[in-house]
Design a protein around this motif. Structure first.
Motif, PDB file in Angstrom:
ATOM      1  N   GLY A  89      32.512  60.432  43.121  1.00  0.00           N
ATOM      2  CA  GLY A  89      33.557  61.057  43.913  1.00  0.00           C
ATOM      3  C   GLY A  89      34.828  60.247  44.025  1.00  0.00           C
ATOM      4  N   TRP A  90      34.944  59.201  43.212  1.00  0.00           N
ATOM      5  CA  TRP A  90      36.172  58.395  43.216  1.00  0.00           C
ATOM      6  C   TRP A  90      37.188  59.034  42.282  1.00  0.00           C
ATOM      7  N   SER A  91      38.454  58.829  42.570  1.00  0.00           N
ATOM      8  CA  SER A  91      39.500  59.438  41.749  1.00  0.00           C
ATOM      9  C   SER A  91      39.592  58.728  40.403  1.00  0.00           C
ATOM     10  N   ARG A  92      40.186  59.432  39.453  1.00  0.00           N
ATOM     11  CA  ARG A  92      40.377  58.836  38.136  1.00  0.00           C
ATOM     12  C   ARG A  92      41.328  57.638  38.219  1.00  0.00           C
ATOM     13  N   ALA A  93      42.306  57.751  39.131  1.00  0.00           N
ATOM     14  CA  ALA A  93      43.236  56.639  39.315  1.00  0.00           C
ATOM     15  C   ALA A  93      42.508  55.396  39.822  1.00  0.00           C
ATOM     16  N   GLN A  94      41.542  55.567  40.726  1.00  0.00           N
ATOM     17  CA  GLN A  94      40.776  54.426  41.233  1.00  0.00           C
ATOM     18  C   GLN A  94      39.929  53.802  40.120  1.00  0.00           C
ATOM     19  N   LEU A  95      39.280  54.652  39.336  1.00  0.00           N
ATOM     20  CA  LEU A  95      38.418  54.141  38.274  1.00  0.00           C
ATOM     21  C   LEU A  95      39.228  53.419  37.197  1.00  0.00           C
ATOM     22  N   THR A  96      40.304  54.031  36.745  1.00  0.00           N
ATOM     23  CA  THR A  96      41.124  53.385  35.727  1.00  0.00           C
ATOM     24  C   THR A  96      41.890  52.200  36.301  1.00  0.00           C
ATOM     25  N   GLY A  97      42.134  52.225  37.616  1.00  0.00           N
ATOM     26  CA  GLY A  97      42.771  51.075  38.257  1.00  0.00           C
ATOM     27  C   GLY A  97      41.904  49.834  38.148  1.00  0.00           C
ATOM     28  N   ALA A  98      40.590  50.007  38.284  1.00  0.00           N
ATOM     29  CA  ALA A  98      39.679  48.871  38.135  1.00  0.00           C
ATOM     30  C   ALA A  98      39.719  48.336  36.708  1.00  0.00           C
ATOM     31  N   PHE A  99      39.808  49.233  35.748  1.00  0.00           N
ATOM     32  CA  PHE A  99      39.885  48.814  34.345  1.00  0.00           C
ATOM     33  C   PHE A  99      41.188  48.060  34.082  1.00  0.00           C
ATOM     34  N   SER A 100      42.280  48.550  34.649  1.00  0.00           N
ATOM     35  CA  SER A 100      43.563  47.853  34.505  1.00  0.00           C
ATOM     36  C   SER A 100      43.511  46.479  35.162  1.00  0.00           C
ATOM     37  N   LEU A 101      42.817  46.386  36.290  1.00  0.00           N
ATOM     38  CA  LEU A 101      42.649  45.096  36.958  1.00  0.00           C
ATOM     39  C   LEU A 101      41.943  44.112  36.039  1.00  0.00           C
ATOM     40  N   MET A 102      40.927  44.574  35.330  1.00  0.00           N
ATOM     41  CA  MET A 102      40.217  43.711  34.384  1.00  0.00           C
ATOM     42  C   MET A 102      41.176  43.154  33.331  1.00  0.00           C
ATOM     43  N   LEU A 103      42.053  44.005  32.805  1.00  0.00           N
ATOM     44  CA  LEU A 103      43.005  43.563  31.785  1.00  0.00           C
ATOM     45  C   LEU A 103      43.990  42.543  32.340  1.00  0.00           C
ATOM     46  N   LEU A 104      44.465  42.774  33.551  1.00  0.00           N
ATOM     47  CA  LEU A 104      45.435  41.853  34.151  1.00  0.00           C
ATOM     48  C   LEU A 104      44.797  40.509  34.488  1.00  0.00           C
ATOM     49  N   VAL A 105      43.575  40.532  34.993  1.00  0.00           N
ATOM     50  CA  VAL A 105      42.871  39.279  35.276  1.00  0.00           C
ATOM     51  C   VAL A 105      42.623  38.514  33.984  1.00  0.00           C
ATOM     52  N   SER A 106      42.277  39.240  32.930  1.00  0.00           N
ATOM     53  CA  SER A 106      42.079  38.606  31.625  1.00  0.00           C
ATOM     54  C   SER A 106      43.351  37.916  31.164  1.00  0.00           C
ATOM     55  N   ALA A 107      44.498  38.562  31.393  1.00  0.00           N
ATOM     56  CA  ALA A 107      45.784  37.953  31.023  1.00  0.00           C
ATOM     57  C   ALA A 107      46.041  36.701  31.849  1.00  0.00           C
ATOM     58  N   ALA A 108      45.752  36.766  33.153  1.00  0.00           N
ATOM     59  CA  ALA A 108      45.989  35.622  34.035  1.00  0.00           C
ATOM     60  C   ALA A 108      45.110  34.433  33.658  1.00  0.00           C
ATOM     61  N   MET A 109      43.919  34.713  33.117  1.00  0.00           N
ATOM     62  CA  MET A 109      42.985  33.646  32.753  1.00  0.00           C
ATOM     63  C   MET A 109      43.216  33.101  31.353  1.00  0.00           C
ATOM     64  N   ALA A 110      44.151  33.696  30.616  1.00  0.00           N
ATOM     65  CA  ALA A 110      44.335  33.319  29.211  1.00  0.00           C
ATOM     66  C   ALA A 110      44.664  31.842  29.055  1.00  0.00           C
ATOM     67  N   PHE A 111      45.586  31.331  29.874  1.00  0.00           N
ATOM     68  CA  PHE A 111      45.994  29.938  29.686  1.00  0.00           C
ATOM     69  C   PHE A 111      44.890  28.944  30.050  1.00  0.00           C
TER      70      PHE A 111
END
Length: 423
Positions: A42-64
Motif C-alpha cells: 500500500g505504499w506509493s510508487r514515489a515512496q518505493l522508487t524514493g528508496a531506490f534513489s536513496l540507495m543510488l545517492l548513498v552509493s555516490a556518497a560512499m564512492a570516495f
C-alpha cells in the motif's frame, strides 16, 4: 622465467561472475518487484522508487571512502564484507512491512553497493593489469552486460511462482551463495602478493623492481583535463540516463505498442555487450581521448535518429547505435583514467568522478519527466539530450590532456617517469 598463466585472469573472471549477480539482484530485480510491492504494502510508487534513489545517492556518497580503502588495502576484505551485507539487506527486504525500515534497508544497501559494484571492481582490474587492462575490463563488463537479460526474467519467474517476498528471499540467498565465497577466496590484494607485476610479468631475483607510473589524487584534481573529462562524462550521463529511463514511455507515446517497446528496450542491453566487444580491440590501437570522443559522438548520433520519428527503422538504428555507445562508455571511463593517471590512486580518482556521474544519472530521469509534464511531448527532451551529447563530445575533441602519467615531478611520480612514461 615466464609463467604461462596469470592469476589476474582468475580475478577478472571472478569479478565477471559477481558483478553479474550483484547488478542483477541488487539493481534490476527492483523493477520487477515494484508493482507487486505497491499492491501488497500500500505504499506509493514515489515512496518505493524514493528508496531506490536513496540507495543510488548513498552509493555516490560512499564512492570516495570506498576508493580510498581499495587504493590502500585492496578490495578483498571490502568486497567480501560488502557482499555479506548486501545479501542480508536483500533478505531483510523480503520480510519488510514498515516503510521506515524499508528506507533503512536501502540506505545500507547503498553502502554495500558502493563496496561491490563496478567502482571497486574496476580499481582491482587497474591494479592487476596495465597493457591488457582494457581486455580484462571487457571480460568483467561483457558478462555483467547480461545481468538484466538473466535476472529480470529470472526474477519474474520467481515472482509468478512464489510471490515477491519469497522471490526476494531466494534471490538474497543466491546472492550470498554466488558472491561471498568468490570474493572471499578468489580475490587477492595485488599481483605483488604473488611475486608478480601487473599483466603477469615476473620480478627477477636481484634485479631492480620496476615501478609502474602513477599520479596522486592531488595530481588528478589539479589537472584541467580531469575536470573536462568529468564534465564530459557527466553531460553524457545526463543524456543517456534520461534517454534510457524514458525510452519505453517515448515509444508508447509515439504509438508503438508496449510489448514492442519493451523488446526494443531489452535489445539495448544486448547491444551494450556488442559495444564492449568492439571497444576493447580499438582501445589498444587508439588513444583514450579519441575513443571517449567517439563514444560520446556515437551517442549523439543515436539520439538524433529519434528526432526523425519513432518508426521501426529509426528505432532499430537507435537501439544499435545507442546500445553500442552505452556499453562502450562503461569501458571508456576506467580505461582513460588508468591510462592518464595510473593505478596507485585509481580508486580515489575514479570515485571523485563517480560521485558526479551518479548524481547525474539519478536526477536526469526526474528532469526529463518534468520537461515532459511541462510540454506534453518528448521532443524538447530529445533536443536537450542531443545537445548535451554533442557538447560532451565537443569538450573532449577540443581539449587535450594537460597531465599524464610521468609528466609531473612529485617524488612518487618522478621515479615512475624515469621508468615508463606514457605520452
Amino acid at each position: 622465467m615466464k609463467r604461462n598463466f596469470y592469476y589476474g585472469w582468475v580475478i577478472a573472471l571472478a569479478l565477471a561472475i559477481t558483478e553479474t549477480a550483484s547488478y542483477g539482484i541488487m539493481y534490476y530485480a527492483f523493477s520487477v518487484m515494484l508493482v507487486p510491492m505497491e499492491a501488497e504494502l500500500g505504499w506509493s510508487r514515489a515512496q518505493l522508487t524514493g528508496a531506490f534513489s536513496l540507495m543510488l545517492l548513498v552509493s555516490a556518497a560512499m564512492a570516495f571512502p570506498i576508493g580510498a580503502w581499495v587504493d590502500k588495502h585492496g578490495a578483498h576484505l571490502l568486497m567480501t564484507v560488502g557482499s555479506i551485507g548486501a545479501s542480508l539487506c536483500i533478505i531483510a527486504w523480503s520480510q519488510v512491512t514498515n516503510i521506515y525500515l524499508f528506507f533503512v534497508i536501502f540506505f545500507v544497501l547503498g553502502i554495500c553497493s558502493a563496496a561491490v559494484l563496478y567502482e571497486p571492481a574496476f580499481a582491482v582490474i587497474a591494479q592487476w593489469f596495465h597493457k591488457r587492462r582494457t581486455n580484462a575490463l571487457a571480460v568483467v563488463t561483457f558478462a555483467a552486460g547480461f545481468a538484466s537479460t538473466i535476472f529480470i526474467p529470472l526474477a519474474d519467474v520467481l515472482l509468478n511462482a512464489f510471490g515477491w517476498r519469497d522471490a526476494m528471499l531466494i534471490l538474497g540467498i543466491a546472492l550470498a551463495a554466488i558472491t561471498i565465497p568468490i570474493h572471499a577466496f578468489a580475490l587477492r590484494r595485488r599481483p605483488q602478493d604473488l611475486g608478480l607485476l601487473p599483466d603477469g610479468e615476473t620480478l627477477e631475483a636481484g634485479t631492480q623492481r620496476r615501478v609502474l607510473p602513477s599520479l596522486s589524487l592531488s595530481d588528478a584534481l589539479h589537472s584541467r583535463f580531469f575536470w573536462i573529462l568529468t564534465l564530459g562524462f557527466g553531460l553524457s550521463n545526463l543524456a543517456a540516463s534520461a534517454t534510457r529511463v524514458h525510452f519505453i514511455p517515448f515509444l508508447i507515446d509515439s504509438g508503438i505498442n508496449a510489448s514492442t517497446a519493451a523488446y526494443a528496450s531489452g535489445t539495448i542491453g544486448i547491444m551494450q555487450v556488442a559495444g564492449r566487444v568492439i571497444f576493447a580491440p580499438l582501445d589498444n590501437r587508439l588513444s583514450g581521448r579519441v575513443m571517449v570522443a567517439g563514444v560520446f559522438a556515437l551517442q549523439a548520433a543515436a539520439i538524433s535518429f529519434l528526432l526523425f520519428g519513432a518508426s521501426l527503422l529509426t528505432v532499430g538504428i537507435f537501439v544499435v547505435t545507442f546500445g553500442t555507445s552505452y556499453g562502450a562508455r562503461t569501458l571508456a571511463r576506467p580505461s582513460i583514467l588508468a591510462e592518464l593517471f595510473g593505478s596507485a590512486s585509481y580508486g580515489r580518482i575514479s570515485s571523485v568522478m563517480a560521485i558526479f556521474l551518479t548524481i547525474a544519472a539519478t536526477t536526469a530521469p526526474v528532469g526529463a519527466g518534468l520537461l515532459y509534464d511541462r510540454f506534453a511531448s518528448y521532443v524538447p527532451v530529445l533536443w536537450i539530450v542531443l545537445a548535451l551529447s554533442v557538447v560532451s563530445a565537443g569538450l573532449i575533441i577540443a581539449s587535450k590532456p594537460n597531465v599524464a602519467v610521468g609528466t609531473t615531478h612529485t617524488p612518487q611520480t618522478q621515479a615512475a617517469q624515469e621508468v615508463s612514461p606514457i605520452g
